[in-house]
Design an enzyme around this catalytic site. Structure first.
Site, PDB file in Angstrom:
ATOM      1  N   HIS A 156       0.852  -1.192   0.000  1.00 53.90           N
ATOM      2  CA  HIS A 156       0.000   0.000   0.000  1.00 53.90           C
ATOM      3  C   HIS A 156       0.886   1.239   0.000  1.00 53.90           C
ATOM      4  O   HIS A 156       2.029   1.191   0.467  1.00 53.90           O
ATOM      5  CB  HIS A 156      -0.890  -0.004   1.259  1.00 53.90           C
ATOM      6  CG  HIS A 156      -1.930   1.064   1.250  1.00 53.90           C
ATOM      7  ND1 HIS A 156      -1.712   2.317   1.790  1.00 53.90           N
ATOM      8  CD2 HIS A 156      -3.185   1.080   0.753  1.00 53.90           C
ATOM      9  CE1 HIS A 156      -2.798   3.049   1.614  1.00 53.90           C
ATOM     10  NE2 HIS A 156      -3.709   2.323   0.998  1.00 53.90           N
ATOM     11  N   ASP A 161      -8.045  -4.319  -0.457  1.00 53.71           N
ATOM     12  CA  ASP A 161      -8.529  -4.839  -1.745  1.00 53.71           C
ATOM     13  C   ASP A 161      -8.252  -6.324  -1.899  1.00 53.71           C
ATOM     14  O   ASP A 161      -8.898  -7.007  -2.683  1.00 53.71           O
ATOM     15  CB  ASP A 161      -7.844  -4.121  -2.923  1.00 53.71           C
ATOM     16  CG  ASP A 161      -8.021  -2.628  -2.837  1.00 53.71           C
ATOM     17  OD1 ASP A 161      -9.131  -2.192  -2.544  1.00 53.71           O
ATOM     18  OD2 ASP A 161      -7.029  -1.908  -3.055  1.00 53.71           O
TER      19      ASP A 161
END
Ligand code: MLT
Length: 418
Positions: free
Chosen positions: A293, A352
């Site tokens: 991320h 996700d």
């Protein structure tokens, strides 16, 4: 907008939420466990809090983000009622705007419908804070209805399926309302509604730097209307590098499921992941989607919360083997990067990574994965738009550094290369 060490350039001051993924000591980036804080409250505490009291949490999360404090029970009741009262679309909207113009892409449809709602608002360009709050609540209430209807229009017009329209029902939370409107038989289990509510809560805001929220700040700083600001944010969220990432994870995992014979065999999983990283398999990008991320390093707190629910849902649905494969991919990815790229990087699954799997377990079609993100993030966009209107003094207008050619001569048309 990144520093040389990969961290984000600081561009926004916000009181709405904080995303912590590392500390800095001089020039060194020190990885830490991830934290997401809404108005000073840790996401884990928020989730545990409303669960302990046996409630869904999205409505109070929206209130918290927009107004800075958790609502008391009267305020929560009034706020939830007001969301219910505004869920219906203007008269004729479904017949004349949604059904005749189906789109295979529901994000584009959501975006165009938001701009049509501008025309239905008697006061669309009034950017006084009171009016903008009203507009934001109306849009937060309507996003689930638009998404359900836009998907039904697509099914009916483009996929040749039968059409059904269920009106929102009083007393249901946002998660329940969406399941009720989306499913032909209107049914859902408490676990399904609880998980969708959790998804909405953990996606509701991610500080000012995520692309769609930064877009909201930028566009709002021009003093434009709410509909234009959110249409721009929807456009940003649609991209596979932002809200569209979970569909990429699903496509990658589908490929891994097909090609790895023994899902419990570490060696086979490592081999396939190595091929993906070497760009021999996957979509050729060399990326393992859903891993890592822009801010989080050791963990994404949303993925930590979601993982446990994904495990529960998978077990109910008899899909534990798949869940274990997801877990294996997450655990083995750092080793694969070490072996193939020589990169000794801490890399953890982000939200996700599990969200597509959860939506698939809820029986949701892929077309609505990113729209569901928008249905939740519109809460954050609202809070940030209001914040920008109250405290942003000037238009956001960063400088750029010109690195193109100098002193080129103007060539007459006849002398240019054809
Ligand atoms: C988000 O929730 O917006 C994503 O994790 C992306 C980001 O924060 O940049």
């Amino acid at each position: 907008m990144r520093n040389d060490d990969g961290t984000g350039v600081k561009a926004i001051l916000t009181e709405i939420s904080d995303v912590v993924g590392y500390h800095k000591e001089g020039h060194r980036v020190i990885p830490v466990e991830g934290r997401l804080v809404y108005r000073g409250i840790e996401i884990k505490d928020l989730v545990e809090g409303f669960k302990r009291e046996g409630r869904h949490g999205f409505e109070e999360t929206v209130y918290l983000l927009m107004f800075g404090e958790l609502p008391c029970s009267k305020e929560l009741e009034m706020f939830s009622k007001s969301l219910y009262e505004q869920r219906r679309l203007p008269s004729g909207f479904v017949q004349h705007i949604i059904l005749p113009f189906p789109s295979a892409d529901i994000m584009n449809k959501l975006q165009s419908n938001v701009t049509v709602l501008y025309r239905k608002d008697p006061n669309p360009d009034d950017i006084s804070v009171g009016n903008v709050i009203k507009q934001c609540i109306s849009l937060i209430a309507k996003f689930p209805t638009i998404i359900a209807r836009a998907y039904q229009a697509k099914r009916y017009n483009l996929d040749g399926k039968s059409l059904f329209i269920h009106e929102p029902k009083e007393g249901l939370t946002t998660a329940e309302t969406f399941l009720y409107m989306l499913r032909e038989d209107r049914s859902y289990t408490p676990l399904e509604a609880e998980i969708l509510d959790l998804m909405l809560v953990i996606h509701a805001d991610h500080s000012g730097g995520n692309n769609s929220t930064f877009t909201t700040h930028c566009v709002t700083s021009t003093d434009t209307d709410t509909y234009s600001a959110f249409a721009a944010a929807i456009g940003a969220l649609k991209g596979p590098k932002h809200g569209g990432a979970n569909a990429k994870v699903m496509a990658m995992m589908d490929e891994i499921k097909k090609n790895v014979r023994d899902w419990e065999n570490d060696g086979q999983v490592i081999d396939y992941l190595s091929k993906i990283v070497r760009k021999e398999r996957g979509d050729g990008s060399g990326l393992i989607y859903g891993m890592g991320h822009a801010v989080y390093t050791k963990s994404d707190p949303r993925a930590v919360l979601l993982k446990e629910k994904a495990r529960e849902l998978a077990s109910v649905n008899g899909r534990s083997a798949e869940f274990n494969l997801y877990n294996k991919v997450a655990e083995l990815t750092p080793e694969v990067f070490r072996k193939v790229k020589g990169l000794d990087k801490i890399i953890a699954p982000n939200v996700d990574f599990f969200s597509g799997f959860v939506y698939d377990n809820l029986g949701f079609p892929k077309e609505i994965y990113t729209p569901l993100f928008a249905m939740s993030r519109v809460a954050g966009w609202s809070a940030h738009r209001i914040e920008e209107l109250i405290s942003g003094k000037k238009i956001i207008r960063p400088a750029s550094i010109y690195v193109g050619p100098e002193n080129k001569k103007y060539l007459p048309l006849a002398e240019r290369r054809s």
